[in-house]
Design a protein around this motif. Structure first.
Motif, mmCIF file in Angstrom:
data_model
loop_
_atom_site.group_PDB
_atom_site.id
_atom_site.type_symbol
_atom_site.label_atom_id
_atom_site.label_comp_id
_atom_site.label_asym_id
_atom_site.label_seq_id
_atom_site.Cartn_x
_atom_site.Cartn_y
_atom_site.Cartn_z
ATOM 1 N N HIS A 114 5.647 -18.756 -35.070
ATOM 2 C CA HIS A 114 6.193 -19.103 -36.526
ATOM 3 C C HIS A 114 7.634 -19.037 -36.356
ATOM 4 N N ASP A 115 8.120 -17.955 -36.084
ATOM 5 C CA ASP A 115 9.645 -17.670 -35.781
ATOM 6 C C ASP A 115 10.315 -18.608 -34.920
ATOM 7 N N ASP A 116 9.765 -19.283 -34.132
ATOM 8 C CA ASP A 116 10.648 -20.219 -33.126
ATOM 9 C C ASP A 116 10.239 -21.531 -33.421
ATOM 10 N N LYS A 117 9.438 -21.965 -34.591
ATOM 11 C CA LYS A 117 9.152 -23.118 -34.760
ATOM 12 C C LYS A 117 10.474 -24.210 -34.871
ATOM 13 N N ASN A 118 11.650 -24.018 -35.123
ATOM 14 C CA ASN A 118 12.629 -24.778 -35.351
ATOM 15 C C ASN A 118 13.800 -24.821 -34.254
ATOM 16 N N LEU A 119 13.146 -24.120 -33.009
ATOM 17 C CA LEU A 119 14.099 -24.202 -32.050
ATOM 18 C C LEU A 119 14.113 -25.252 -31.210
ATOM 19 N N PRO A 120 14.956 -25.887 -30.474
ATOM 20 C CA PRO A 120 14.849 -27.238 -29.703
ATOM 21 C C PRO A 120 14.262 -27.047 -28.215
ATOM 22 N N LEU A 121 14.403 -25.814 -27.624
ATOM 23 C CA LEU A 121 13.598 -25.491 -26.201
ATOM 24 C C LEU A 121 12.461 -24.692 -26.537
ATOM 25 N N LYS A 122 11.273 -25.284 -26.400
ATOM 26 C CA LYS A 122 10.165 -24.388 -26.508
ATOM 27 C C LYS A 122 8.996 -24.479 -25.363
ATOM 28 N N GLN A 123 8.453 -23.350 -25.134
ATOM 29 C CA GLN A 123 7.163 -23.474 -24.074
ATOM 30 C C GLN A 123 6.227 -22.944 -24.747
ATOM 31 N N SER A 124 5.177 -23.683 -24.919
ATOM 32 C CA SER A 124 3.992 -23.267 -25.847
ATOM 33 C C SER A 124 4.179 -23.050 -27.224
ATOM 34 N N GLY A 125 5.145 -23.608 -27.756
ATOM 35 C CA GLY A 125 5.428 -23.400 -29.307
ATOM 36 C C GLY A 125 6.446 -22.286 -29.531
ATOM 37 N N MET A 126 7.053 -21.626 -28.486
ATOM 38 C CA MET A 126 7.722 -20.569 -28.457
ATOM 39 C C MET A 126 8.972 -20.515 -27.651
ATOM 40 N N SER A 127 9.794 -19.567 -28.117
ATOM 41 C CA SER A 127 11.051 -19.773 -26.942
ATOM 42 C C SER A 127 10.663 -18.941 -25.551
ATOM 43 N N PRO A 128 11.388 -19.497 -24.546
ATOM 44 C CA PRO A 128 11.048 -18.962 -23.077
ATOM 45 C C PRO A 128 11.146 -17.459 -23.087
ATOM 46 N N TYR A 129 11.884 -16.703 -23.722
ATOM 47 C CA TYR A 129 11.904 -15.293 -23.703
ATOM 48 C C TYR A 129 10.829 -14.702 -24.452
ATOM 49 N N HIS A 130 10.380 -15.288 -25.463
ATOM 50 C CA HIS A 130 9.017 -14.783 -26.154
ATOM 51 C C HIS A 130 7.751 -15.352 -25.203
ATOM 52 N N TYR A 131 8.026 -16.165 -24.595
ATOM 53 C CA TYR A 131 6.648 -16.741 -23.788
ATOM 54 C C TYR A 131 6.507 -15.795 -22.726
ATOM 55 N N ILE A 132 7.673 -15.470 -21.947
ATOM 56 C CA ILE A 132 7.417 -14.615 -20.680
ATOM 57 C C ILE A 132 7.223 -13.179 -21.300
ATOM 58 N N ALA A 133 7.591 -12.840 -22.715
ATOM 59 C CA ALA A 133 7.233 -11.392 -22.821
ATOM 60 C C ALA A 133 6.016 -11.492 -23.251
ATOM 61 N N ILE A 134 5.074 -12.497 -23.866
ATOM 62 C CA ILE A 134 3.853 -12.018 -24.207
ATOM 63 C C ILE A 134 2.856 -12.486 -22.765
ATOM 64 N N HIS A 135 3.432 -12.964 -21.953
ATOM 65 C CA HIS A 135 2.524 -13.144 -20.594
ATOM 66 C C HIS A 135 2.791 -11.787 -19.774
ATOM 67 N N ASP A 136 3.886 -11.240 -19.964
ATOM 68 C CA ASP A 136 3.984 -9.964 -19.076
ATOM 69 C C ASP A 136 3.256 -8.988 -19.844
ATOM 70 N N ALA A 137 2.998 -9.039 -21.159
ATOM 71 C CA ALA A 137 2.238 -8.177 -21.746
ATOM 72 C C ALA A 137 0.645 -8.279 -21.507
ATOM 73 N N ALA A 138 0.359 -9.462 -21.353
ATOM 74 C CA ALA A 138 -1.049 -9.890 -21.121
ATOM 75 C C ALA A 138 -1.283 -9.579 -19.476
ATOM 76 N N LYS A 139 -0.415 -9.770 -18.773
ATOM 77 C CA LYS A 139 -0.496 -9.410 -17.333
ATOM 78 C C LYS A 139 -0.546 -7.857 -17.173
ATOM 79 N N THR A 140 0.080 -6.984 -17.835
ATOM 80 C CA THR A 140 0.091 -5.615 -18.020
ATOM 81 C C THR A 140 -1.448 -4.919 -18.470
#
Length: 146
Positions: A114-140
């Protein structure tokens, strides 16, 4: 003429029903799993039944450690998830249900999208920073699907 068509159609239906009722040679050699439980048939034990894929039941109540949950919560809060920041730190427990971690990941994912919907560069609908953070949390937490 109509009688001949009806007889031919009836014979075709009977042949198809007979083919469905008679098991194939490969299925006849495979022993069916038996169980004393009323709901546990072959579909509970085998992943393939009668040529169709059957999903196996998952474990009843998977658990994660409180330290892993708290670390994942911290990762998501630092990345900007308000849901993770407002969630409580787990303490005094020996384990946490994995569904709590999956819910934390899902809510953070939706918030990031929702927060990243207007960003030009997205990965799975979110910024790369948020994408990495959520996958790091899932891996943890060791969670693969949320």
């Amino acid at each position: 003429m109509k009688l001949a068509k009806r007889a031919g159609l009836a014979a075709a239906v009977a042949a198809a029903a007979f083919a469905m009722a008679v098991p194939t040679a490969g299925a006849a050699s495979t022993p069916a799993a038996k169980s004393d439980h009323p709901g546990a048939g072959p579909d509970k034990a085998n992943s393939v039944q009668d040529g169709h894929r059957v999903l196996r039941p998952r474990t009843a109540n998977p658990q994660i450690s409180p330290a892993a949950y708290n670390q994942a919560r911290s990762i998501l809060a630092k990345a900007g998830s308000m849901y993770a920041a407002k969630s409580h730190v787990v303490h005094g427990k020996s384990s946490v249900p994995a569904r709590y971690g999956a819910q934390l990941l899902a809510c953070a994912r939706d918030e990031f999208r929702h927060d990243d919907k207007n960003l030009p560069l997205k990965q799975s609908g979110m910024s790369p920073y948020h994408y990495i953070a959520i996958h790091d949390a899932a891996k943890t937490m060791g969670i693969t699907r949320w």
